[in-house]
Design an enzyme around this catalytic site. Structure first.
Site, short mmCIF file in Angstrom:
data_model
loop_
_atom_site.label_atom_id
_atom_site.label_comp_id
_atom_site.label_asym_id
_atom_site.label_seq_id
_atom_site.Cartn_x
_atom_site.Cartn_y
_atom_site.Cartn_z
CB CYS A 105 -0.22 2.84 4.13
SG CYS A 105 -2.03 2.20 3.16
CG ASP A 106 3.34 1.38 4.20
OD1 ASP A 106 2.50 1.72 5.64
OD2 ASP A 106 3.45 0.06 4.50
CB CYS A 139 -1.31 -0.03 1.06
SG CYS A 139 -1.95 1.76 1.30
#
Ligand code: NAP
Length: 304
Positions: A134-135, A131
């Site tokens: 997200c990261d 992801c």
């Protein structure tokens, strides 16, 4: 307890199904085990959803779809549906409790596929990710690798250049299957470095990821390529663990329906990316949601 329509999954397909079902006067409950918006909510900018000429953040679109469904009375419940089956009528199992429904719409989407190379599992959360939204922000000014050649890989490689100094895009062929617009955007981005016709042999590192061992498909030569983050986008697997063998599925496990979104089990419909189909986009998921809800409505009119 009987509910008219139970929707399994709160992504664009499920939320649109709930909107159409509620607006038709049916009571609709959406069960979502994660967050509303589904995987689309993990996309930074959705650039091709009609009506949003500047693009729209995936999480924001998911929230708007939720509010829209709720405006017509749909309920969203944060729980997992463990099983869907038919016994007299459609049933779902939630937290060990059997709930009878007039109709069920399965809109559970997919999960990212694991490549299965050494180091991938070991370094998940320690540099390996599925992801970018997200990261990605963790890699400001650093070097990352993206694996894959589909829409997801190219879209997320481009997104990662917002943070990373260098994005190494590794693909097993010379050609990308991604949409032409994304291919062009990758070619135009000088932070993206292409590693074509190469496969990932292993993810390497100590406490955290340090890089990848790649193998050329043309020469067989191996090389170590540095990267502090590795993002895998090598395909998708349908989320159908709650369905038994009575549900027809295609060779990849996606649910087979007719063009009215009816599954092989009476009273159970499928919508969105979990369906066997050719185009998986937010707009086609939403279209499926509407289709499944109207088919459920028609079914309840004749069988309810
Ligand atoms: P995908 O289209 O299935 O692409 C998977 C990629 O991973 C392919 O390039 C494939 O290579 C590669 N791959 C598969 N197995 C591999 C292996 N063992 N080793 C190395 N590489 C491997 O998956 P996706 O990109 O996640 O997209 C999923 C669906 O969502 C698609 O329908 C896509 O159109 C849709 N989507 C659309 C958008 C958008 O429109 N903006 C964004 C994201 C996703 P090959 O090409 O050689 O097979």
């Amino acid at each position: 307890m009987e509910q008219e329509v139970i929707v399994v999954g709160g992504g664009p397909a499920g939320l649109t199904a709930a909107l159409y079902a509620s607006r038709s006067g049916l009571s609709a409950t959406v069960y979502e085990k994660g967050y509303v918006g589904g995987l689309a909510a993990t996309t930074d900018i959705i650039d091709n959803y009609p009506g949003f000429a500047e693009g729209v953040n995936g999480m924001e679109l998911g929230e708007k779809m939720k509010q829209h469904a709720e405006r017509f009375g749909a309920k969203i419940v944060a729980s997992e549906v463990e099983r869907v089956w038919r016994d007299g009528g459609p049933k779902v199992l939630v937290k060990g409790e059997t709930i009878a429904a007039g109709a069920v719409i399965v809109a559970t989407g997919w999960s990212p596929m694991r490549l299965g190379v050494p180091g991938e599992e070991e370094f998940t959360g320690k540099g390996v990710s599925y992801c970018a939204t997200c990261d990605g922000p963790l890699y400001r000014g650093r070097t990352v690798a993206v694996i894959g050649g589909g829409d997801s890989a190219l879209q997320e490689a481009i997104f990662l250049t917002k943070f990373a100094e260098r994005v190494k895009l590794v693909h097993r062929r010379d050609e990308f299957r991604a949409a032409p617009f994304l291919r062009q955007a990758v070619r135009d981005n000088d932070r993206i470095e292409l590693h074509l016709s190469k496969t990932v042999v292993a993810v390497k590192g100590g406490d955290m990821v340090e890089g990848l061992e790649l193998e050329s498909k043309k020469t067989g030569a191996r090389e170590f390529v540095e990267a502090e983050g590795v993002f895998f986008y090598v395909g998708i697997i349908p989320n159908t663990g709650m369905l038994g063998p009575e549900f027809d599925k295609d060779e990849k496990g996606f649910i087979v329906t007719d063009d009215a979104c009816r599954t092989s089990v009476e009273g159970v419909f499928a919508a969105g990316d979990v369906r066997s189909k050719t185009l998986r986009q937010v707009v086609t998921a939403a279209g499926d949601g509407a289709c499944a809800a109207m088919s459920a409505y028609e079914y309840l009119e004749t069988h309810g």
